[in-house]
Structures are given as structure tokens and as C-alpha cells.
Scaffold this motif. Structure first.
Motif, PDB file in Angstrom:
ATOM      1  N   VAL A 134       0.395  -1.250   0.126  1.00 15.99           N
ATOM      2  CA  VAL A 134      -0.198   0.441  -0.144  1.00 15.99           C
ATOM      3  C   VAL A 134       1.002   1.048  -0.104  1.00 15.99           C
ATOM      4  O   VAL A 134       1.718   1.457   1.364  1.00 15.99           O
ATOM      5  CB  VAL A 134      -1.050  -0.203   0.985  1.00 15.99           C
ATOM      6  CG1 VAL A 134      -1.812   1.080   1.074  1.00 15.99           C
ATOM      7  CG2 VAL A 134      -2.071  -1.394   1.154  1.00 15.99           C
ATOM      8  N   GLN A 135       1.014   1.934  -1.009  1.00 12.70           N
ATOM      9  CA  GLN A 135       1.859   3.150  -0.769  1.00 12.70           C
ATOM     10  C   GLN A 135       1.503   4.057  -0.494  1.00 12.70           C
ATOM     11  O   GLN A 135       0.369   5.160  -0.985  1.00 12.70           O
ATOM     12  CB  GLN A 135       2.291   3.385  -2.343  1.00 12.70           C
ATOM     13  CG  GLN A 135       3.296   4.619  -2.655  1.00 12.70           C
ATOM     14  CD  GLN A 135       3.694   4.610  -3.916  1.00 12.70           C
ATOM     15  OE1 GLN A 135       2.759   3.609  -5.465  1.00 12.70           O
ATOM     16  NE2 GLN A 135       4.780   5.646  -4.333  1.00 12.70           N
ATOM     17  N   ASP A 136       1.380   5.086   0.217  1.00  7.84           N
ATOM     18  CA  ASP A 136       1.405   6.324   0.526  1.00  7.84           C
ATOM     19  C   ASP A 136       1.945   7.157   0.555  1.00  7.84           C
ATOM     20  O   ASP A 136       2.809   7.684   0.728  1.00  7.84           O
ATOM     21  CB  ASP A 136       1.335   5.998   2.662  1.00  7.84           C
ATOM     22  CG  ASP A 136       0.157   7.581   2.828  1.00  7.84           C
ATOM     23  OD1 ASP A 136      -0.464   8.103   2.627  1.00  7.84           O
ATOM     24  OD2 ASP A 136       1.186   7.944   4.281  1.00  7.84           O
ATOM     25  N   GLU A 137       1.596   8.003  -0.372  1.00 12.90           N
ATOM     26  CA  GLU A 137       2.127   9.229  -1.166  1.00 12.90           C
ATOM     27  C   GLU A 137       1.534  10.456  -1.473  1.00 12.90           C
ATOM     28  O   GLU A 137       0.908  10.297  -3.194  1.00 12.90           O
ATOM     29  CB  GLU A 137       2.957   8.744  -2.483  1.00 12.90           C
ATOM     30  CG  GLU A 137       4.305   9.112  -2.217  1.00 12.90           C
ATOM     31  CD  GLU A 137       3.978  10.508  -3.094  1.00 12.90           C
ATOM     32  OE1 GLU A 137       3.048  11.386  -3.757  1.00 12.90           O
ATOM     33  OE2 GLU A 137       5.357  11.555  -3.555  1.00 12.90           O
ATOM     34  N   PRO A 138       0.997  10.823  -0.673  1.00 16.24           N
ATOM     35  CA  PRO A 138      -0.201  11.995  -0.939  1.00 16.24           C
ATOM     36  C   PRO A 138       0.193  13.144  -2.091  1.00 16.24           C
ATOM     37  O   PRO A 138      -0.972  13.951  -1.988  1.00 16.24           O
ATOM     38  CB  PRO A 138      -1.137  12.633   0.052  1.00 16.24           C
ATOM     39  CG  PRO A 138       0.406  12.474   1.350  1.00 16.24           C
ATOM     40  CD  PRO A 138       1.052  11.160   0.914  1.00 16.24           C
ATOM     41  N   VAL A 139       0.963  13.627  -2.112  1.00 15.04           N
ATOM     42  CA  VAL A 139       1.250  14.585  -2.623  1.00 15.04           C
ATOM     43  C   VAL A 139       1.128  14.903  -3.735  1.00 15.04           C
ATOM     44  O   VAL A 139       1.275  15.629  -4.625  1.00 15.04           O
ATOM     45  CB  VAL A 139       3.213  14.910  -2.267  1.00 15.04           C
ATOM     46  CG1 VAL A 139       4.356  15.879  -3.279  1.00 15.04           C
ATOM     47  CG2 VAL A 139       3.800  15.559  -1.147  1.00 15.04           C
ATOM     48  N   THR A 140       1.874  13.163  -4.270  1.00 13.61           N
ATOM     49  CA  THR A 140       1.365  12.463  -5.254  1.00 13.61           C
ATOM     50  C   THR A 140      -0.227  12.399  -6.015  1.00 13.61           C
ATOM     51  O   THR A 140      -0.624  12.960  -6.627  1.00 13.61           O
ATOM     52  CB  THR A 140       2.245  11.400  -6.656  1.00 13.61           C
ATOM     53  OG1 THR A 140       3.583  12.478  -6.398  1.00 13.61           O
ATOM     54  CG2 THR A 140       1.754  11.081  -7.886  1.00 13.61           C
TER      55      THR A 140
END
Length: 299
Positions: A134-140
Motif C-alpha cells: 500500500v503506497q501512501d504518497e499523498p503529494v502525488t
């Protein structure tokens, strides 16, 4: 099913030639470079792998080539994020069929509710027999997933018990997840390694990032996990300026590819358009940092 080997996973660049075409020969050399550096696994087609700039055919081909050249020597996590759940499932199944150890999926941009996010992961997780990172990358992505939601996903979707954290401050989030889930989930940091020491100290299982000197991260991890945290911190502190500089928003990938080119890992530093470029001042700054670190490279 829901775990992978802990350690340093290199987020691989996708090599391109001077015309912006996928450079298949450089994929082979990049694989050898990373494995020689001692990484515990590879993570291909992440955000810094420019997956969003590839056609779906190119994505499948790039994944196929990385898996072929790795040949089972280390685990390979394949990024299969997509705006639609059906394409994400198809890409994930294709990666599994080619031998991926896991897939990495970020929530599609625009998902606003925990139920919608959970439904996406439930659908992908049910479609494959390998773990889903699960990739948690809210900037993108623009999608915020608090620690409580990440733990809920892990609890309700068996495949989704690996989390890649990239919402700063990542160390704080590591602590929050560990408090809620204990060791039932694996946690990997990111962000170019900028908070690697703090993430490890708070219980992270490793890191998934694309730093162009992966052997440095491998050394830090080895020292930390063999009871030498002070020695690990000394290595981190020595190279912190370079870690910080390479992780810059906007030009970080261009810097990383330039270093990889100088190190002979890839033929060109081409970033597929639209892309940042390195001006002369930035090039001189990079040269200065490498010289201070004792890491002078060929031009």
C-alpha cells in the motif's frame, strides 16, 4: 502471502535513450548495478520510475525486463497503480504471472472516503496471490490515508499488510502504525532516505527509495539491524548532505539519473518529457557535494 524480505529496496529509475525511448540495455546494467550494491530487493515502476509517463504496453515490457534480468536473485515489487481498478488488476495479474514478489498500488487520485479507498485495495488484493504494498504518497496522489486507515486496510485485506510510507513526517507515522498494529504489518520508509535512521529507530522494516548510492543505505541497514545503531547513524550523518540534495522535489529524479549515468548504471540521464533539467549551477553544486563526500565520479 502478505510479507516480503525486509531491508533496502531500490526504487529503480526507468532508463531512456536520448530520444526518450525505453533503453532496454540499460535496464540490464541497472539491475546488475543494484544487485552488486547489495540491495535486498527492487521496486520497479514507482513514481520515480516514471510509470505515469509510460504506455501500458511499455509498463508491461519494463516490468518483464526487470524480472527477467533479476532472475529471482532478489524479490521484485512491481508498481501497478492506475486510475481505474480494472487496469490496476490487469497490471497486477501480469506482474504476478511474470514472477513479481509483490505489487505496489497507490490509491487513485480523487478517492475521498475511506470506504472508496478500501474498496480499491480489496478488489486488487482479491485478484492476486502475492502481497500488495500500500503506497501512501499523498503529494502525488492527493489522497490522504491516516495511520488508522492504513491499519484498517491491512486488517480487512489480507494481501495488504505491507505499507510504504511517504507522507512526512514518516517517523511519526511509523510510531502511530506500530502502536495500532504492532508487528502485524511491514512498514517501509521512502522519501529518498531523508529520515531513514529515524524510521528504523521507530520500527520500520526497511526502506523503498531510489538513492543513487544504494550501498550506503545497505550499510546503514546492516549496521542498525546488527546492534550497531551508533555506527549506522555515523554513516547516515556522513552522507546526509547528498541524501538531502538528491531528494529535492522537482529535480530529484534528474539528479539521481545523472549520478547513475556517471556511475555507469545507465547510458543516459534522460528523464521523459515533461521533465526537469539540471542547469550549470545545479551541476556544480552536485559536483561539490560529491567531492566533499569523497564520491567523485566520471563525467
Amino acid at each position: 502471502m502478505s510479507r516480503i524480505v525486509s531491508g533496502v529496496y531500490a526504487i529503480t529509475a526507468t532508463p531512456f535513450d536520448e530520444q526518450g525511448r525505453v533503453d532496454e540495455e540499460s535496464i540490464a546494467s541497472l539491475v546488475e548495478f543494484e544487485i552488486t550494491a547489495g540491495v535486498h530487493g527492487l521496486n520497479v515502476l514507482g513514481i520515480m520510475g516514471e510509470a505515469h509517463k509510460l504506455t501500458e504496453g511499455e509498463r508491461r515490457r519494463v516490468a518483464e525486463l526487470f524480472l527477467k534480468h533479476v532472475g529471482g536473485r532478489v524479490p521484485v515489487v512491481v508498481g501497478t497503480s492506475h486510475a481505474g481498478v480494472v487496469p490496476a488488476i490487469e497490471l497486477s495479474r501480469a506482474a504476478e504471472a511474470r514472477g513479481a514478489s509483490a505489487v505496489m498500488v497507490a490509491p487513485p487520485s480523487g478517492l475521498k472516503t475511506p470506504e472508496a479507498i478500501l474498496a480499491h485495495y480489496r478488489a486488487v488484493g482479491a485478484a492476486v496471490r502475492i502481497p500488495v504494498v500500500v503506497q501512501d504518497e499523498p503529494v502525488t496522489t492527493g489522497v490522504l490515508m491516516p495511520a488508522s486507515l492504513l491499519v484498517r486496510i491491512a486488517q480487512e485485506v489480507e494481501a495488504c499488510r505491507i505499507i510504504k510510507l511517504e507522507e512526512a513526517p514518516t517517523p511519526t507515522k511509523v510510531t502511530q502504525i506500530r502502536k495500532l498494529a504492532g508487528t502485524a504489518v511491514q512498514i517501509f520508509g521512502g522519501l529518498g532516505g531523508a529520515y531513514f535512521m529515524e524510521e528504523l529507530a521507530r520500527g520500520a522494516d526497511g526502506i523503498m527509495t531510489g538513492f543513487a548510492f544504494p550501498e550506503i543505505l545497505v550499510e546503514i541497514f546492516a549496521k542498525f539491524t546488527t546492534g550497531q545503531p551508533a555506527d549506522a547513524a555515523a554513516v547516515f550523518d556522513r552522507y546526509a548532505s547528498l541524501i538531502r540534495y538528491e531528494a529535492q522535489q522537482g529535480i530529484g529524479l534528474a539528479l539521481r539519473k545523472e549520478i547513475l549515468r556517471r556511475r555507469g548504471a545507465i547510458r543516459t540521464a534522460t528523464v521523459r518529457a515533461p521533465s526537469p533539467t539540471l542547469d550549470e549551477v545545479t551541476q556544480r553544486e552536485l559536483d561539490g557535494i560529491l567531492q566533499r563526500m569523497g564520491l567523485e565520479l566520471r563525467g
